[in-house]
Design an enzyme around this catalytic site. Structure first.
Site: not given
Length: 301
Positions: A46, A129, A147
């Site tokens: 991520e 996020y 996102d």
DNA sequence: AAGACGTGGCT
DNA sequence: TAGCCAAGTCT
């Protein structure tokens, strides 16, 4: 307004079901989606994926996880190694953030990536996020994950607009929460599926509406796919000739020289704008991406 | 809170 | 091809 609420809810259920059916069949086999990857490996993916395309991340992620399979492994290496392994992925401060997060995880969470949203948010480089992505994808918890892809899919399919407006975490999260299936496993799939849909079908430039699994449910399509009326949210500054380009060039010279330090007067000696070169060096030092001592510059030890 | 922050793919 | 855009976050 029970009637309206019921209608919206039924549509949301249908929409999520369709998206999930498509995702179950069409999802790209990305390595960080494998069932046996650790929360740490998900966190690394991520961070790497922030503002960075999948194709560029994948090889770096593989190498990173092999070298540093746990937070403790990364925390025991100097930040310089992280910056060097980051290579040209972009936004190299993310390598520093990941190193700082690994250290924090070792010192405050017994070496295990935390599951709690607030604990995740407290980690360097982990924002709204990334925290939810880790909680949802690594731990299976039911959180809305939003996102840029998800924002665009919702703007089009649900709101009937060509593109998403300015980001607003509270509004964006609420919009996704209103669509999120009750069942945690379905919610997890829908979070990933909405992103995937935006990444490969409902793209910003040339959406592939033929073959879109929710085309017949899409509000934008139903409205005749009206063009974008909103002004560009943020126009990206030119890169060529920018300070960012200068920083990138300085950092590349440090990576190439590592583990040796570089005498200051040998750092980009022929850079066209000397003042810009000085700014780049100073800001890299200020960001912790470089260290100066005794007239030499090096990656952070 | 608007702007800074890398690098490369895609049209 | 020049410019848009990218699995955002920090200050």
């Amino acid at each position: 307004m029970p009637t309206t609420a019921t209608t919206i809810d039924a549509h949301a259920v249908a929409f999520a079901a369709r998206a999930n059916a498509w995702f179950a069949d069409a999802a790209r086999p990305l390595p960080w989606r494998a069932a046996d990857v650790s929360p740490w490996a998900v966190l690394v993916s991520e961070l790497m994926l922030q503002q960075t395309q999948v194709a560029r991340v994948q090889p770096k992620w593989e190498a990173w996880i092999e070298r540093w399979p746990t937070p403790a492994a990364l925390a025991s290496s100097p930040p310089a190694d992280a910056v060097r392994a980051w290579d040209r992925l972009g936004y190299p401060r993310r390598a520093l953030w990941l190193h700082a997060a690994a250290t924090e995880i070792v010192e405050r969470h017994g070496g295990e990536v935390p599951r709690d949203l607030d604990a995740l948010l407290a980690l360097k480089g982990v924002g709204p996020y990334t925290a939810r992505a880790v909680a949802a994808f690594a731990f299976g918890d039911r959180h809305p994950v939003v996102d840029t892809n998800t924002r665009r899919v919702i703007a089009r399919a649900i709101e009937g607009r060509a593109s998403a407006g300015a980001p607003s975490p509270a509004r964006d999260l609420a919009a996704m929460a209103a669509l999120l299936p009750r069942d945690p496993a379905d919610a997890r799939a829908f979070n990933a599926g909405a992103m995937e849909l935006g990444a490969v079908v409902c793209t910003a430039r040339a959406p592939q509406c033929d073959g879109c699994p929710v085309a017949d449910l899409c509000a934008w399509r139903a409205a005749g796919s009206p063009p974008d009326d909103a002004p560009r949210v943020r126009t990206q500054a030119r890169y060529e000739g920018s300070d960012r380009q200068a920083r990138g060039a300085v950092l590349k010279s440090l990576r190439d020289a590592a583990p040796l330090a570089v005498p200051l007067d040998e750092v980009l000696p022929e850079w066209p704008d000397p003042a810009q070169r000085e700014r780049a060096i100073a800001s890299l030092i200020s960001d912790g991406l470089a260290e100066a001592s005794d007239g030499v510059l090096a990656l952070p030890g």
